[in-house]
Write an enzyme that holds these catalytic residues in place. Structure first.
Site, short mmCIF file in Angstrom:
data_model
loop_
_atom_site.label_atom_id
_atom_site.label_comp_id
_atom_site.label_asym_id
_atom_site.label_seq_id
_atom_site.Cartn_x
_atom_site.Cartn_y
_atom_site.Cartn_z
N GLU A 1 45.49 38.96 55.32
CA GLU A 1 44.66 39.41 54.21
C GLU A 1 43.21 39.60 54.65
OE1 GLU A 1 44.20 41.16 51.82
OE2 GLU A 1 44.91 40.08 50.04
N HIS B 1 53.57 39.97 49.80
CA HIS B 1 54.31 38.70 49.82
C HIS B 1 54.68 38.24 48.40
CE1 HIS B 1 50.81 36.64 48.21
NE2 HIS B 1 50.10 37.40 49.05
#
Length: 218
Positions: free
Chosen positions: A82, A8
């Site tokens: 994550e 990201h």
């Protein structure tokens, strides 16, 4: 299948080097928004048929410009989030906490999947959830799939699943915001990493020293 794993864009907690892994997480900085806006051009040569993102806001914001440019729906999957920092959530990444976080992640990639992140998940749990999304994408029949995910998750999964990526290589090669790891293969036949942030991946065993494994998390 050609698989593009995209980290990201930059977030405020990336700037502050914090272990920020919770859902939904922060948005993007101004730089992060520019990075996301540059993705369609950066991936112009890729015939992307499906686009995935994690349940964290930052991956969905990063995927949005690419989705708009290609006319694709962003498929949001929790499996791509994550690696949870557990008890170390929001602690400084440039600290013993950050070192322990990355040591745990790379221990998983090296086969110690029963090890548990303090207050978080095990390697078995992490790999199962990530594998499930990759398997879903492969079963769709799409030739090229992009998945917007997270630094530690991408590095750990690639080191665990790509036959030509070892732990020293993944530890030594950080993945900058909107960096891309390109792999080819299938869940049944295995995976080969083709490029890592634009550089050709060296064979396993030639990754060199581990370097600073803290970089590229969250």
């Amino acid at each position: 299948m050609r698989l593009l794993l995209v980290r990201h864009g930059q977030t405020p907690t990336n700037v502050d080097y914090l272990l920020d892994t919770g859902v939904p997480g922060p948005g993007l900085t101004d730089l992060g928004r520019r990075q996301a806006a540059a993705l369609p051009q950066a991936l112009a040569g890729e015939d992307i048929a499906a686009l995935y993102a994690s349940t964290l806001v930052r991956t969905q914001l990063t995927a949005a410009p690419l989705a708009a440019a290609r006319g694709l729906e962003v498929l949001v999957r929790d499996g791509l989030r994550e690696v949870s920092a557990g008890d170390m959530e929001m602690l400084p990444g440039l600290s013993e906490a950050g070192e322990r976080y990355m040591r745990t992640v790379f221990a998983w990639a090296d086969g110690d999947t029963d090890l548990r992140m303090p207050g978080g998940e095990t390697g078995t749990e992490f790999l199962a959830r990530y594998d499930a999304v990759v398997a879903e994408a492969a079963a769709s029949g799409a030739g090229t799939v992009a998945m917007v995910s997270h630094g530690a998750a991408i590095r750990a999964w690639a080191a665990a699943r790509a036959h030509n990526v070892d732990v020293p290589f993944a530890a030594a090669h950080r993945l900058e915001n909107t960096g891309v790891v390109v792999l080819e293969g299938t869940p049944a036949d295995g995976w080969k990493a083709l490029t890592w942030a634009g550089a050709t991946v060296v064979p396993a065993g030639e990754g060199g020293p581990t370097g600073r494994a803290l970089d590229g998390t969250a």
